[in-house]
Design a protein around this motif. Structure first.
Motif, short mmCIF file in Angstrom:
data_model
loop_
_atom_site.label_atom_id
_atom_site.label_comp_id
_atom_site.label_asym_id
_atom_site.label_seq_id
_atom_site.Cartn_x
_atom_site.Cartn_y
_atom_site.Cartn_z
N ASN A 87 47.29 41.07 41.69
CA ASN A 87 47.45 40.29 40.68
C ASN A 87 49.38 40.43 40.70
N GLU A 548 50.42 33.83 35.78
CA GLU A 548 49.68 32.30 35.48
C GLU A 548 48.61 31.38 36.14
N GLN A 549 47.55 31.21 36.14
CA GLN A 549 46.41 30.51 36.98
C GLN A 549 46.90 28.99 36.62
N GLU A 550 47.57 27.99 37.29
CA GLU A 550 48.15 27.31 36.58
C GLU A 550 47.72 26.45 37.71
N THR A 564 51.73 30.88 41.06
CA THR A 564 51.06 32.03 41.81
C THR A 564 49.96 32.12 43.31
N ARG A 565 49.19 30.80 42.90
CA ARG A 565 48.61 30.98 44.12
C ARG A 565 48.53 29.83 45.20
N THR A 596 41.87 34.79 44.25
CA THR A 596 40.97 34.59 43.11
C THR A 596 42.48 35.88 42.11
N ALA A 598 46.11 36.05 40.52
CA ALA A 598 47.34 34.98 40.63
C ALA A 598 48.71 35.79 40.45
N ARG B 174 46.18 36.66 32.69
CA ARG B 174 45.86 37.45 33.83
C ARG B 174 44.10 36.03 33.61
N GLY B 175 43.98 35.31 34.23
CA GLY B 175 43.23 33.65 34.25
C GLY B 175 42.32 34.70 33.47
#
Lengths: 627, 233
Positions: A87, A548-550, A564-565, A596, A598, B174-175
């Motif tokens: 992360n 953040e998992q945008e 981020t991913r 998995t 971010a 976070r997630g």
């Protein structure tokens, strides 16, 4: 009598041997002495060559996996999946404190400029001294990018064994002082260096100007954009540059870039008809390359001592691999969708239209009409490498939406309603979690050597790693001109590069914005090791990599969109016998299963952690902020 | 003869069994624990983000022991007895450090002799008060108040407030499986903020989620949170 003569012989032997001083004073046979080294041009060259080889770098062709640390690429290799599961980056990442190298450079400079080299031609001597100072400036630039202001040590220091080493403790210089030092060194050494486009792996006037524009641009943007992160600064100025200095640095950057563009011997590489091929050849053509300024060259003989260029071996498409290696660096969809359409508009990849798939006869059609640099940077599904077709498709999609695929390269299975097995997945994948398959749907093209044998472990590649090229100087000029308010000039510098990439409509001053400049750097300089430093100096790293998992952005033209991913775009074959769309290609946007985490860039990542050991040894070193 | 052999063997076995105890240092055995508090109330933060440092003076080299603050504002560290200086680095946490009366700075002296409970009093920029969570169908609604604690010259604005919903009890940016956000400028009344997020279908299926709200203070990296609450859907 006998006794007497023994004594006489003994005494004679004793006194003779002592007379012969040279008998004890022998030249060593295993090392070279100063007066031997510094009188001989070729020996000095080998000293400086060793120092050239030790330039510290981060993302290079020697370190493919570092490209997967951010959002530019997916690392298709079992040992590197953690890069997409973590992360955040450690505060110590990118940390550097190589004062051993600086000491050797200072010793080199001291000796090269001493009377030891007086017998050399003065011009040759001046060049050797200038090269040492160039490398020292390069290293201080590398340090200041990562650590902020560092102690400026300009001569070899020695300990006097007095028991008190505190006179060797130097405090950190201000960040701006380190940048000023680099810029003044470059100015001073410039005229001692040759101005020759054929010299690419040693310092030249060209690289001095190119580096000056880059260094000044970094300092300028830290001064300008530092206001966005007020907490990334130290009261003593070791980190952070006052905003008032921005214009001065931008002017230096612009002047240096313009001097090189207008008066330098370099020109853009435009040798090939096919613009994409032209762009990829720029990085591997070692014969009369007019654009490349400074490289780490790999030569044929190095193939045998372990220092060869392994980029092609590591990243060659699996379907046509020359050895059991390949496919590691998979460019991300995040990068691929950033390449514009040739009418200057941005388009994301539409895979669905009104509830149905969008069908293509060949997967390459999905990427038609884009910036020629796309196919020069990335191997797209449906294209060729080394004359062989790539085979990138993830499986069959049936009419009811089920997917038939395999977990081996090119696996064969029976489709429903048939009894003859047929290939259900490409020989390049993508197969989720299968190393060396194109897990993002793409392979990398930039820096890939097209010579036969370059993908064999026993041969490897002799292509070079490009550190400075004229294309970047145009971008530096454009950014500096834009920040100084001269949008017409900035647009023209961008247009020069964009025309080479196939754009026919020029950008005008009204089209320009910071986002445009940042975007042009992203697509022109992908996989050239600029991304982290650019994001840091613009103070955008903590915005773009915010943890953040945008979902994937649909505004690829914006510099501050969250990314981020790593995303992928997988082609599938459609299977519905009798339908006109049978065997046509459709696409799906995916997040590879290994992604998995971010990425989160914390404020303490802007300047790397200085080890506790370093600060214990020298209490004058202050800690970097936010850690 | 066999008797001597036996005695030697016995000696070796006893030596084997006891020497580890002899050779080794004792493990640290004193537990320092407590909460980061404002007026006695723990301040919730994101996990693995906020640390403070313990320094033990008198050694040749100075290397701090980093102690990580948990989501609910608690911390614990297993230490050797001794006198430590407790320092919260200035960039850590959504708060301003208090001046300690003994040291005259924000350093806190900790005399550790056996287990010890120590709450560290700080001054947060904001506190989240009365966070209430409710679920209707798959919509999770949170209402809360954002109380501005620091109102002097050092006061800071709210950058944004977020509702985070996670599958596990580790809930922050976070997630999250669902989240909602209101920008600082769009908050009409800080003492009645309401946010709703819709939980998507979860794989594997679970009929509960964890939720909490967070507040990002302008110019401060760490957010302040409400406590985590489990919500049955």
């Amino acid at each position: 009598m006998k006794k007497f003569s023994y004594i006489l012989i003994f005494l004679l032997a004793f006194s003779w041997s002592c007379n012969d001083d040279d008998f004890l004073d022998r030249e060593p046979t295993n090392i070279l002495l100063d007066h031997q080294v510094w009188n001989d041009e070729s020996l000095i060259l080998s000293v400086i060559s060793d120092l050239y080889f030790r330039i510290p770098e981060y993302q290079t062709v020697d370190n493919w996996a570092s490209y997967a640390d951010f959002d530019e690429a997916f690392a298709s290799n079992f040992g590197d999946y953690w890069r997409h599961k973590n992360n955040e980056w450690g505060y110590g990442d990118w940390s550097l404190w190589n004062y051993d190298y600086i000491r050797e450079l200072n010793l080199y400079i001291q000796k090269a400029s001493s009377e030891l080299t007086d017998e050399l031609d003065p011009a040759v001597k001046a060049r050797f001294v200038a090269e040492g100072r160039f490398l020292r400036a390069v290293n201080y630039f590398e340090l200041v990018k990562r650590m902020g202001g560092v102690p400026l040590i300009l001569e070899p220091l020695s300990y006097d064994f007095s028991g008190d080493a505190s006179y060797l403790e130097y405090p950190r210089a201000k960040e701006s002082e380190v940048y000023d030092f680099i810029l003044s060194e470059l100015d001073e050494i410039k005229n001692d260096l040759p101005n020759d486009t054929e010299v690419k792996s040693r310092a030249t006037q060209g690289v001095v100007l190119a580096m000056k524009s880059r260094v000044a641009l970094y300092a300028a943007s830290i001064a300008k954009y530092g206001v966005n992160t007020p907490s990334v600064s130290l009261p003593g100025g070791e980190v952070g540059i006052p905003a008032s200095m921005a214009d001065g640095y931008y002017t230096i950057a612009l002047d240096a870039a313009e001097e090189l563009i207008n008066n330098g011997p370099y020109s853009l590489y435009e040798k090939k008809e096919d613009l994409s091929e032209n762009f990829s050849s720029l990085f591997i053509d070692k014969a009369n390359n007019p654009e490349v300024i400074f490289v780490r060259d790999f030569v044929q003989s190095e193939r045998w001592d372990g220092r060869a260029n392994l980029w092609t071996l590591w990243n060659q498409p699996w379907s046509g691999a020359e050895d059991l290696e390949g496919g590691r660096t998979n460019p991300s969809l995040n990068l691929v969708q950033s390449f514009e359409m040739l009418d200057n508009t941005f388009q994301t990849f539409e895979t669905m239209s009104g509830g149905d798939y969008v069908y293509f006869d060949s997967p390459i059609d999905m990427f038609a009409g884009r910036d020629a640099r796309l196919a020069g940077t990335v191997m797209l599904p449906g294209s060729k490498f080394k004359g062989k077709d790539l085979d990138i498709w993830a499986g069959y999609i049936l009419a009811d939406g089920t997917i038939v695929t395999g977990d081996e390269f090119g696996q064969r299975k029976e489709l429903p309603g048939t009894d003859t097995p047929r290939q259900v997945v490409g020989f390049d994948g993508p197969i989720d979690g299968r190393e060396f398959s194109a897990q993002s749907g793409f392979y990398v093209r930039k820096f890939m050597d097209t010579a036969t044998g370059s993908g064999q472990r026993g041969l490897k590649s002799d292509r070079w790693w490009v550190r400075y090229r004229l294309g970047e100087v145009y971008l530096n000029a454009a950014e500096a001109a834009f920040e100084l308010g001269d949008e017409d000039a900035a647009a023209e510098y961008l247009n020069v590069l964009r025309r080479r990439a196939g754009f026919t409509i020029d950008l005008t001053a009204a089209d320009l914005s910071f986002d445009r400049i940042a975007h042009e750097r992203k697509v022109e300089l992908a996989f050239e090791g600029h991304q982290l430093w650019d994001m840091k100096r613009w103070r955008l790293a903590h915005v773009v990599w915010n943890g953040e998992q945008e979902p994937l952005t649909d505004q690829p033209w914006k510099a501050d969109e969250v990314s981020t991913r790593v995303f992928g775009l997988w082609p599938y074959k459609y299977y519905e016998p009798g339908s006109p769309n049978n065997e046509k290609y459709v696409f799906k946007q995916v997040v590879p299963g290994q992604v998995t985490g971010a990425d989160r860039f914390r404020l303490g990542n802007y300047y790397s952690f200085i080890n506790d050991d370093i600060r214990n040894n020298n209490p004058q070193i202050v800690k970097n902020p936010n850690q | 003869m066999t008797k001597i052999k036996l005695i030697i063997l016995l000696g070796v076995v006893v030596g084997f069994l006891t020497s580890c105890e002899w050779d080794n240092y004792d493990a640290p055995g004193s537990m320092l624990q407590g909460n980061i508090v404002y007026n006695g109330e723990a301040i919730n933060v994101s996990y693995n983000d906020v640390i403070f440092e313990l320094w033990e003076p008198g050694w040749q080299l100075d290397i701090p022991i980093d102690v990580t603050v948990d989501q609910d504002g608690s911390y614990s560290a297993l230490l050797f007895n001794g006198t430590y200086k407790l320092i919260i680095p200035s960039a850590q946490g959504p708060w301003r450090n208090n001046v300690n009366s003994t040291t005259g700075s924000d350093t806190v002296l900790v005399n550790l002799n056996g287990d010890m409970n120590l709450d560290i009093e700080v001054e947060p920029y904001y506190m989240i008060r009365n966070a209430q969570f409710s679920a209707s169908g798959r919509d999770v609604t949170a209402t809360f108040q954002a109380e501005k604690i620091i109102t002097d010259a050092g006061a800071r604005d709210i950058e944004r407030v977020n509702l985070y919903i996670g599958k596990t009890q580790f809930v922050d940016f976070r997630g999250p499986v669902a989240s909602a956000e209101i920008g600082g400028g769009d908050i009409a009344n800080p003492s009645a903020i309401s946010m709703t997020a819709t939980v998507p279908s979860l794989t594997p299926t679970q009929n509960y989620v964890y939720a909490r709200v967070g507040l990002k203070i302008a110019g401060i990296e760490d957010m302040v949170f409400s406590s985590v609450q489990k919500i049955d859907l």
